[in-house]
Design an enzyme around this catalytic site. Structure first.
Site, PDB file in Angstrom:
ATOM      1  N   HIS A   1      -7.972   1.122   1.954  1.00 44.22           N
ATOM      2  CA  HIS A   1      -7.939   0.778   3.573  1.00 44.22           C
ATOM      3  C   HIS A   1      -8.652   1.552   4.393  1.00 44.22           C
ATOM      4  O   HIS A   1      -7.987   2.016   5.580  1.00 44.22           O
ATOM      5  CB  HIS A   1      -6.266   0.882   4.048  1.00 44.22           C
ATOM      6  CG  HIS A   1      -6.049  -0.191   5.027  1.00 44.22           C
ATOM      7  ND1 HIS A   1      -5.050  -0.961   5.086  1.00 44.22           N
ATOM      8  CD2 HIS A   1      -6.755  -0.851   6.184  1.00 44.22           C
ATOM      9  CE1 HIS A   1      -4.950  -1.892   5.886  1.00 44.22           C
ATOM     10  NE2 HIS A   1      -6.139  -1.625   6.916  1.00 44.22           N
TER      11      HIS A   1
ATOM     12  N   GLU B   1       0.723  -0.990   0.102  1.00 44.82           N
ATOM     13  CA  GLU B   1       0.051   0.019  -0.063  1.00 44.82           C
ATOM     14  C   GLU B   1       0.859   1.467  -0.127  1.00 44.82           C
ATOM     15  O   GLU B   1       2.052   1.057   0.592  1.00 44.82           O
ATOM     16  CB  GLU B   1      -0.937  -0.059   0.918  1.00 44.82           C
ATOM     17  CG  GLU B   1      -1.905  -1.260   1.223  1.00 44.82           C
ATOM     18  CD  GLU B   1      -2.802  -1.258   2.599  1.00 44.82           C
ATOM     19  OE1 GLU B   1      -2.621  -0.413   3.468  1.00 44.82           O
ATOM     20  OE2 GLU B   1      -3.682  -2.090   2.538  1.00 44.82           O
TER      21      GLU B   1
END
Length: 632
Positions: A515, A492
C-alpha cells in the site's frame, strides 16, 4: 501578604515573553566573526541552563556569560530588532490583555532593561514596571559587567524585588525558570504558572500550581479576556499510522496537544482512545465506525492523510457534526508514476528475471517480453489519478481507453468506453483507479476476468475490496493474467510488525507492494501540509473548503466580531430560529453564511463582540442542533 481584589501579573522575560534567551541571541550577534563562535555560544547556553534549573549560582552564571559574550553597546539595537521577531506567539496574540491590564503587569527578569524595555513597550508595559538588571560599559562602549547593587543580579533576587514593590492584592507569576517558582515558594504569590510554550524544565513544572503551554491557557484558567475562544493546548490531537512528521510539526506549532501512535488501532482500541480527542488523524488502515464516533463526544474533525475516506463512516460523522478532510490531489503523481513503472516491469517480466539472477540463474530470452508502445491501456475510474495516468501513458506511446460511471471529459486522445465490458475486452493493460464506496466491492471478479483478453496485464492501486482476490489468483495461474501489480488488499496488516497474508504470495510475474502507491516523500509531505492546514482553517475560521462530508463554505477572516458556528440537522426553519434568538437578545448581525446538504445545515453568523452570554445557551438549545461553538 495583604490580599485584596486587585490582581497583579508578574511575567518573566527570557523564554517566556520571548521564545529565546536574550543573551544567547546577543552572543550570536557579538561573536559573529569570532573563530571560537560555536564553542563560546555552547558555553553560554550551558551556563544559562545551569542557572535556570537552579544548579548554578546565578551571579556566577551572569558574570561568566558576559565575559564570554565580548559584546558592545552597538550590538544592542540589533538584539532588540531580533527579539521583537521572537516574542512568544501566544503573547503576541493577546496584546489586548496587556493594554487592558498595563498598570498591573510587571516584568521581573534576571535579564537587562537595556533590551527588555524596548520589547515589552510595544505591548503597553510601562518602563517603570520593568524590573531587571542593567549593563555596565567601559569608556569604549564595551559591556564589561552589570550593576551588582541590583538585587536581581543575585540569587533569590526576584523574591527581594517583589518584596520591594509592596503590591497589595492577588499575585500571579508566569515564568519558565526556577527563579520564578521561588517567588511562590517565598509566599509572595497566590499561584505560580510554569510557562512551557518555549521550554519545559522538569524541576519547574513539578513545582508549579499549573502548567500553561500557552498564555491563552493562563487567561482561560483565570477567566480573563483572551484573543481566542479556547486554548489550543486543550485541543487533543491523535495521529495514527505513522503520519508524516511534518503534520506533527504543523499541529504542534499551532499549539495543539499532539499524541502520536505508529500503527492503526482496532475498533475497541480506538473507542478507548477517542474519548478526549478533538482531532483524529488516520491513514487507510484505521476504521472510524459509528461505534467509535458514538464514543467521541469531543471530536471536531477527522483528517484522512490519504485520498480515500471509505474507512470513515461519513454519514455518522455528519450526524455527529464532525468535519472530514482528506488529500484528494497530494499523492496523485506518486500513484501514477508507480502505475507506469509497474506496467513496464510486468510487460518485461523484470521482477521475475531479477529474482532468478539473484538465485544465480541466467535466463536471457525475449519470450513474454514486450514494449509498451502501441498497447491499449484501459483505465477504470477517470478521476484525479486516472486522468493524470491517461496523460502520462499517452505521452510514452500507450493508447488510452477509460470507463467511469460519471461523465468525464477525455484528456488528450483518450477514448471513452460506453461500458466496463467494452473496456475489458479491448485492453492489453487494465489499471483500476476507483474509490472505496461499498458499491465498488468486487467490481472485478470471475465474470470480469473472463471478459478480458488472454495475457492481459492487470493493476490495482486503488482499494483492496474492489477485486476478488481468489478469482485473480485463479486467472494468474491459468495465464489469463500475464502479470499483475497489486498495492492494496482486502485485509492489510495494522503495522509493519504484523505478517502480510495473501493468496497472491509466490505467484509468477506478480508485483506485491505494501500500500505504497502514494508513499513518496514528496507526496507524504504534501499531505502532511494540506490536511492539517484544512483542519486548522476549519477550527480557526469555520471554513469547510475541501471537506469530504460538510457543505463547503469559504469564509472571510474574522475581524472585530465573534463568529457563531451552528451545525444542525437539515430541517425547515432552523435559520429563522437562530435569527429570532439573536433578535430577542438585540444582537446585530455583521455577516451570515448558510449552506446545506441532504443531512445537515451549516450556519455561520458573525456578531458584534458585546452580547448577553445567555444567547449562547439559547442557540445551543435550538431543536435539532448537533454542534455549536464560538470563535473569537
Amino acid at each position: 501578604m495583604s490580599k485584596g481584589n486587585k490582581k497583579y501579573f508578574i511575567i518573566d522575560f527570557d523564554s517566556t515573553f520571548t521564545q529565546v534567551e536574550a543573551l544567547d541571541i546577543l552572543g550570536e550577534i557579538s561573536l559573529k566573526d569570532s573563530p571560537e563562535r560555536a564553542s563560546r555560544l555552547q558555553q553560554i547556553k550551558d551556563i544559562t541552563d545551569k542557572g535556570m534549573n537552579g544548579s548554578f549560582s546565578f551571579r556566577e552564571s551572569l558574570e561568566q556569560r558576559i565575559s564570554i559574550l565580548n559584546a558592545h553597546k552597538n550590538h544592542l539595537p540589533k538584539l532588540v530588532e531580533e527579539l521583537k521577531k521572537v516574542v512568544s506567539t501566544s503573547f503576541k496574540r493577546n496584546a489586548d490583555f496587556f493594554e487592558k491590564y498595563a498598570d498591573r503587569i510587571y516584568i521581573i527578569s534576571n535579564g537587562f532593561k537595556d533590551f527588555i524595555v524596548p520589547i515589552v513597550g510595544d505591548y503597553y508595559i510601562k518602563p517603570e514596571n520593568v524590573c531587571a538588571n542593567e549593563f555596565e560599559f567601559d569608556t569604549d562602549g564595551n559591556i564589561v559587567g552589570f550593576d551588582k547593587e541590583n538585587v536581581l543580579s543575585s540569587n533569590n533576587g526576584k523574591v527581594e524585588q517583589l518584596k520591594s514593590l509592596e503590591l497589595k492584592g492577588d499575585i500571579y507569576v508566569i515564568g519558565d525558570g526556577y527563579t520564578d517558582y521561588e517567588i511562590k515558594a517565598a509566599g509572595l504569590a497566590n499561584k505560580f504558572y510554569a510557562f512551557t510554550e518555549n521550554v519545559e524544565r522538569a524541576n519547574v513544572t513539578e513545582n508549579a500550581d499549573h502548567i500553561t503551554p500557552s498564555f491563552d491557557e493562563f487567561l482561560y484558567l483565570n477567566k480573563l479576556n483572551t484573543a481566542i475562544s479556547y486554548p489550543k493546548n486543550r485541543i487533543n490531537v491523535l495521529l495514527l499510522e505513522s503520519v508524516h512528521s511534518k503534520a506533527i510539526e504543523n499541529l504542534k506549532k499551532e499549539g495543539y496537544n499532539v499524541e502520536v501512535y505508529p500503527a492503526g488501532l482496532d475498533e475497541d482500541e480506538l473507542v478507548k482512545k477517542i474519548k478526549n480527542v478533538s482531532i483524529l488523524g488516520i491513514r487507510s488502515k484505521t476504521q472510524v465506525t459509528k461505534r467509535v464516533l458514538d464514543n467521541a463526544n469531543r471530536l471536531i474533525s477527522i483528517g484522512a492523510f490519504c485520498i480515500g475516506t471509505n474507512q470513515i463512516d461519513l454519514e455518522a460523522c455528519l450526524e455527529k457534526g464532525v468535519a472530514v478532510f482528506n488529500a484528494p490531489f497530494s499523492n496523485t503523481r506518486s500513484v501514477v508514476e508507480m502505475a507506469i513503472s509497474e506496467i513496464i516491469l510486468l510487460l518485461r517480466q523484470l521482477s521475475d528475471r531479477s529474482a532468478k539472477m539473484h538465485e544465480g540463474i541466467w535466463d536471457k530470452s525475449a519470450k513474454g517480453s514486450f514494449e509498451i508502445r502501441g498497447k491499449k491501456l484501459g483505465i477504470i475510474g477517470y478521476g484525479n489519478i486516472g486522468a493524470q495516468l491517461s496523460v502520462l501513458a499517452e505521452s510514452i506511446g500507450l493508447q488510452v481507453l477509460y470507463f467511469d460511471i460519471e461523465e468525464k471529459l477525455a484528456l488528450g486522445n483518450a477514448t471513452k468506453c460506453e461500458s466496463l465490458e467494452e473496456l475489458l475486452g479491448e485492453s492489453d493493460i487494465i489499471s483500476l483507479h476507483v474509490d472505496g464506496r461499498k458499491e465498488n466491492a468486487n467490481i472485478i471478479g470471475e465474470k470480469e476476468f473472463k471478459q478480458m483478453k488472454d495475457g492481459v496485464i492487470f493493476l490495482n492501486l486503488s482499494r483492496g475490496h474492489v477485486v476478488d482476490i481468489d478469482a485473480l489468483k485463479n486467472n494468474i495461474l491459468n495465464s489469463k493474467i500475464a502479470g499483475a501489480g497489486i498495492d492494496v488488499f482486502p485485509e492489510e496488516p495494522k503495522s509493519n510488525d504484523d505478517e502480510f497474508v495473501s493468496p497472491l504470495r509466490g505467484l509468477p510475474n506478480v508485483l506485491l507492494t505494501p500500500h505504497i502507491g502514494g508513499s513518496t516523500l514528496e507526496a507524504q509531505e504534501n499531505i502532511a501540509t494540506f490536511v492539517p492546514n484544512k483542519i486548522m482553517e476549519y477550527i480557526n475560521t469555520g471554513s469547510t473548503t475541501n471537506s469530504v462530508n460538510f457543505p463547503n463554505l469559504q469564509l472571510p477572516t474574522l475581524q472585530n466580531a465573534h463568529r457563531l458556528i451552528h451545525i444542525h440537522l437539515n430541517m425547515p426553519g432552523i435559520l429563522a430560529k437562530i435569527n429570532q434568538v439573536l433578535a430577542d437578545h438585540q444582537i446585530n448581525i455583521v455577516g451570515q453564511y448558510l449552506k446545506t446538504n441532504e443531512v445537515i445545515g451549516y450556519v455561520i453568523t458573525d456578531i458584534d463582540k458585546e452580547y448577553d452570554k445567555d444567547v449562547i445557551k439559547a442557540l445551543r438549545s435550538i431543536e435539532h442542533t448537533i454542534k455549536f461553538r464560538v470563535l473569537y
